[in-house]
Design a protein around this motif. Structure first.
Motif, short mmCIF file in Angstrom:
data_model
loop_
_atom_site.label_atom_id
_atom_site.label_comp_id
_atom_site.label_asym_id
_atom_site.label_seq_id
_atom_site.Cartn_x
_atom_site.Cartn_y
_atom_site.Cartn_z
N GLN A 69 -10.08 0.03 -13.81
CA GLN A 69 -9.58 1.07 -14.47
C GLN A 69 -9.73 0.48 -16.31
O GLN A 69 -10.10 -0.72 -16.28
N ASP A 246 -5.78 2.29 0.65
CA ASP A 246 -6.12 1.41 -0.22
C ASP A 246 -5.95 -0.06 0.01
O ASP A 246 -4.65 -0.19 0.04
N ARG A 353 5.06 5.47 -5.70
CA ARG A 353 3.64 5.80 -5.26
C ARG A 353 3.87 6.51 -3.68
O ARG A 353 3.20 7.47 -3.52
N TYR A 357 3.07 10.08 -2.24
CA TYR A 357 2.19 10.45 -1.06
C TYR A 357 2.80 11.19 -0.32
O TYR A 357 2.25 12.12 0.28
N TRP A 360 2.76 14.72 -1.39
CA TRP A 360 1.44 15.35 -1.18
C TRP A 360 1.43 15.87 0.47
O TRP A 360 0.95 16.62 0.81
N ARG A 404 -2.17 15.82 -4.98
CA ARG A 404 -3.26 14.82 -4.85
C ARG A 404 -3.57 14.23 -5.79
O ARG A 404 -3.68 12.84 -6.09
N GLU A 405 -3.67 15.01 -6.94
CA GLU A 405 -3.81 14.45 -8.28
C GLU A 405 -2.90 13.55 -8.87
O GLU A 405 -3.11 12.48 -9.25
N GLU A 408 -3.03 10.27 -7.00
CA GLU A 408 -4.12 9.49 -7.38
C GLU A 408 -3.88 8.96 -8.81
O GLU A 408 -4.28 7.60 -9.09
N SER A 411 -1.47 6.09 -8.48
CA SER A 411 -2.20 4.93 -8.01
C SER A 411 -2.84 4.21 -9.17
O SER A 411 -2.97 2.97 -9.17
N ARG A 412 -3.70 4.97 -9.84
CA ARG A 412 -4.44 4.17 -10.95
C ARG A 412 -3.68 3.67 -11.94
O ARG A 412 -3.95 2.38 -12.50
#
Lengths: 462, 392
Positions: A69, A246, A353, A357, A360, A404-405, A408, A411-412
């Motif tokens: 990142q 991950d 997170r 999840y 999602w 989902r976005e 993610e 997570s980033r």
């Protein structure tokens, strides 16, 4: 109540509405209702890191990190901000009295209104600030520094009387809190995102009193949140096992847990050291008094003088020991406590997170259900119901995509935050150790001087 | 086994030379066996140089023989050495053994070394104290000729001084009880016309009490100091574990702090034991000495009371015209006894005064020097640790 922040184009930053909608509708566990009330502040503004207009983030200088990142640079590498919290003063009388702290900010960062700002804040203001920051940033995966604990016992002692419960203890407590508040503000200020937050800036700038944060009475709002989160967490942990795709997260989760445990052990042994030294100070003082008594019945005049001087020396040494206790306690012990709290905040982001999840997964489940029911209605030929069912399907497809976005994105962000956390950890620990040794050095130099003076006196006895 | 460095031979040309030292000591479970080594040219001894093994009880036996001897009533009898006390070391060692599972191997090793050093220090101290007792005796012009001392030094077999059995211990207790009540009684009823002794009594009683208190508090202080040093060890070992799980450059940083803590711990330990030696022990020694001096005063009082009783008896017998000669003789003896004791006591007490001030002053001076040395060492350590941390 925050001011509207405008970027250079004159457009107020828009609120990301949809995120909150998803949260309101899909969260079915206990946490959601709390989140709802916490999130209902309509004037919430957020600054997205990738927004081109954000002024506070300087050019990243470090190479890309493990998360691949854009590294989140330590704020202040170009700008300077230093906050100090002065000793509190009592305001009001009796049971309705409270303490206010003077907060002085010195900075050259341009979006602050002045280069030096002085405001007075009470403890609940700090807690309120923390709650707001948590609400805004935790679910994005930002590590929000925890606010100092509200220690009930200490507060009531303070309110009732200064004299009743030994000055030293209340003074200690007050100093402990003051220092914790100072570290809290500086740590928050060093985070580039949080530093630019309007609530944070208002906290530092607004000269008038802040509106009383309502959910900070017995347990802070964040505390309640965390309490319920923990309940939810344990339930979650029992019922939900996330398939971790991950490996980075798997590794880091373990690392964080181990670090947490070890830091706690270290902290308790530094506390033990501080307490032992306090005991040393006390026994030194007791000895000093007995040496003084001895001198009164010493028949040799000069030696009696030496004994008196010994007694005075030991009293001074006791003072030096107490200084060292402060170093042990504040520079090591409290510092470690801070880090344990920070690790808690890191764990909170990891947990967020997992929740993202879950959201999602849940959305995906709902999508499947809606598709099935649409198909059923279709094949049953009930076109009207089928139509609305298909609308549902579309709606859920969008939700799945959003979830989902979100997942993610968080997570980033966490990876970014974690890297920054690791970097600042190194700096912080090093700095703490240096401060600690410097404090001890000062004490030792004083100690030498005392003994040297006494040696001269003793050698003169006939 | 503890070996002492060779003492330099001082050649005493007189015929009356007597030198004693404890050349070796062996610690066995509960007992310590001292090797008492004598060098002499006094003809009464069979050899010129010889060694025997003695245990603590035998030293106490020797002390008691001096105390009982009326001829020595006018002197301050050097206090018997205190019992070797390894109790606290043993306790700590046991606790360490129990806690072995809860600490890292490295930490355990370090703590064990620490405790062993402590044990060794206690051991050295007890040897020193026993040695000093003997040296006081052999350097005293009168005590050195005592027959029991010669037996103690020379007799190769065990002196068979069995520890006091229960009956004897109770007798001892009653004896000391009656003695102290007698003491109190005497001090309140017996008038002393001699100013010197009056003053001495007041001084010694008060001083002894306060000194005892100061010694106790000094002990607590040095022990607290030791505890601080020990807790540094714990922090260092926790840091080591933290550093082991950390892969970042923080590891080096930790290591430097760990190094500092370990070295500073050794320093603090040394400060603690030096304080113990120079302050606490010095005070403690004089607690015993002043107690012995009080005993002397008591014996003198007793002699005075006996003298006055003898006077009264003489008067009575004169009135009754019975046994006048015996009474006169008794009174004469009592008077002489009292005089002798008073004279000797005066000398001994005076020498105690000057001895005490000189030794205590020296201890304080030594302590200052050591404290300064250690504090400066600590400063050097801190400065170097800081520069190591600050580099890069």
């Amino acid at each position: 109540m925050s001011e509207t922040v405008e970027d250079s184009s004159g457009q107020p930053f828009s609120r990301v509405e949809s995120d909150e909608d998803i949260f309101k509708e899909t969260k079915e566990d206990l946490t959601s209702s709390l989140f709802k009330s916490a999130m209902s502040n309509p004037a919430d503004k957020e600054i997205d890191l990738n927004d081109d207009e954000s002024p506070s983030v300087s050019q990243p200088i470090a190479p890309t990190t493990a998360g691949g990142q854009e590294p989140l640079n330590q704020a202040g590498s170009e700008g300077y901000i230093k906050i100090s919290v002065a000793e509190p003063k009592k305001v009001g009388d009796g049971m309705s009295s409270y303490l206010v702290y003077r907060v002085v900010t010195r900075t050259n960062i341009r979006f602050f209104s002045k280069q030096e700002m002085v405001v007075t804040r009470r403890f609940s203001d700090f807690l309120g600030l923390h709650t707001k920051l948590m609400e805004k940033y935790l679910h994005k995966g930002r590590i929000v520094p925890p606010a100092p604990d509200k220690n009930l016992v200490g507060t009531t002692k303070l309110v009732i009387s200064q004299q009743v419960t030994g000055e030293a203890n209340t003074a200690d407590f007050v100093e402990k809190r003051r220092w914790a508040l100072e570290r809290y503000l500086n740590r928050t200020a060093s985070h580039p995102i949080l530093q630019a937050d309007p609530d944070f800036r208002e906290f530092l700038e607004l000269e008038s009193e802040l509106p009383r944060a309502t959910n900070t009475s017995a347990i802070s709002g964040a505390g309640v949140l965390r309490l319920f989160n923990r309940v939810g967490e344990t339930v979650n942990k029992m019922t939900f096992k996330m398939e971790e795709a991950d490996s980075w997260f798997e590794e880091k989760t373990q690392q964080i847990e181990a670090l947490d445990a070890q830091l706690r052990r270290l902290q308790s042994s530094t506390e033990a050291l501080a307490l032992q030294r306090k005991e040393l100070a006390q026994t030194t003082s007791t000895f000093a008094k007995s040496a003084a008594l001895l001198s009164t019945c010493e028949e040799h005049e000069n030696f009696a003088k030496a004994l008196v001087q010994l007694s005075e020396l030991e009293e001074k040494i006791q003072g030096i020991h107490m200084e060292q206790v402060h170093a042990d306690f504040f520079l090591l012990c409290e510092f470690l406590k801070d880090y344990i709290g920070l690790i808690g905040a890191v764990k909170d982001t990891f947990h967020e997170r997992v929740k993202a999840y879950q959201t999602w997964q849940h959305a995906q489940g709902m999508l499947v259900k809606k598709r099935e029911s649409a198909e059923k209605l279709d094949s049953a030929g009930r076109t009207e119901r089928a139509g609305s069912a298909r609308d549902d399907v579309l709606e859920w497809e969008v939700k799945v995509e959003r979830a989902r976005e979100e997942f993610e994105a968080i997570s980033r962000t966490i990876k970014q935050e974690f890297d920054r956390f690791e970097l600042s950890r190194i700096k912080d620990f090093k700095h703490a150790f240096i401060s600690y040794l410097e404090a001890l050095l000062e004490s030792q130099q004083k100690l030498v001087k005392q003994w040297e003076d006494y040696a001269i006196q003793v050698k003169q006895i006939e | 086994m503890l070996t002492k460095p060779e003492r330099s031979d001082t050649v005493d040309l007189s015929d009356n030379a007597l030198q004693v030292d404890i050349s070796d000591a062996l610690s066995e479970r509960d007992k310590v066996k001292f090797t008492v080594h004598t060098k002499t040219n006094i003809r009464e001894f069979k050899k010129q140089e010889f060694s025997v093994i003695r245990q603590h009880e035998e030293f106490v036996w020797l002390h008691d023989r001096y105390e009982e001897n009326d001829e020595y009533a006018g002197y301050i009898i050097p206090p018997a050495p205190p019992r070797p006390d390894f109790e606290s070391s043993r306790e700590k060692l046991q606790k360490l053994g129990e806690g072995e599972g809860s600490m890292s191997a490295d930490e355990f090793k370090k703590m064990k070394q620490e405790l062993e050093a402590e044990y060794l220090a206690t051991f050295k101290k007890t040897v020193a104290v026993h040695e000093m007792f003997l040296q006081r005796l052999v350097s005293h012009p009168v005590f050195k000729n005592d027959h029991n001392l010669h037996v103690f030094l020379e007799y190769e077999q065990d002196l068979s001084v069995r520890g006091k059995n229960r009956k004897e211990k109770i007798e001892d207790f009653w004896k000391s009880f009656t003695k102290s009540t007698d003491e109190i009684l005497l001090s309140t009823t017996q008038k002393d016309t001699d100013d010197f002794f009056e003053k001495e009594k007041h001084f010694l009683v008060a001083f002894h009490e306060h000194l005892k208190d100061a010694t106790y508090k000094a002990d607590k202080m040095t022990r607290a100091h030791k505890d601080v040093a020990d807790s540094m060890l714990k922090v260092a070992s926790q840091l080591a574990q933290l550093s082991a799980m950390d892969v970042s450059p923080l590891e080096e940083c930790f290591q430097k702090l760990i190094d500092y803590l370990e070295k500073s711990r050794k320093l603090e330990s040394r400060v603690s034991s030096d304080e113990d030696l120079k302050l606490s022990d010095s005070f403690r020694y004089y607690v015993h000495e002043t107690a012995a001096a009080k005993d002397l005063l008591y014996r003198r009082m007793r002699a005075l009371a006996d003298y006055e009783a003898a006077n009264k008896a003489l008067d009575k017998s004169r009135i009754k015209h019975k046994d006048i000669q015996a009474a006169e003789y008794a009174q004469q003896k009592a008077c002489e006894n009292f005089q002798v004791i008073s004279d000797k006591a005066r000398d001994d007490l005076r020498s105690l005064k000057s001895r005490r001030i000189i030794t205590m002053k020296k201890s304080l001076v030594d302590m200052c020097d050591l404290e300064i040395k250690h504090a400066q060492g600590h400063i050097t350590l801190l400065k170097s640790s800081l520069s190591l941390l600050q580099e890069e």
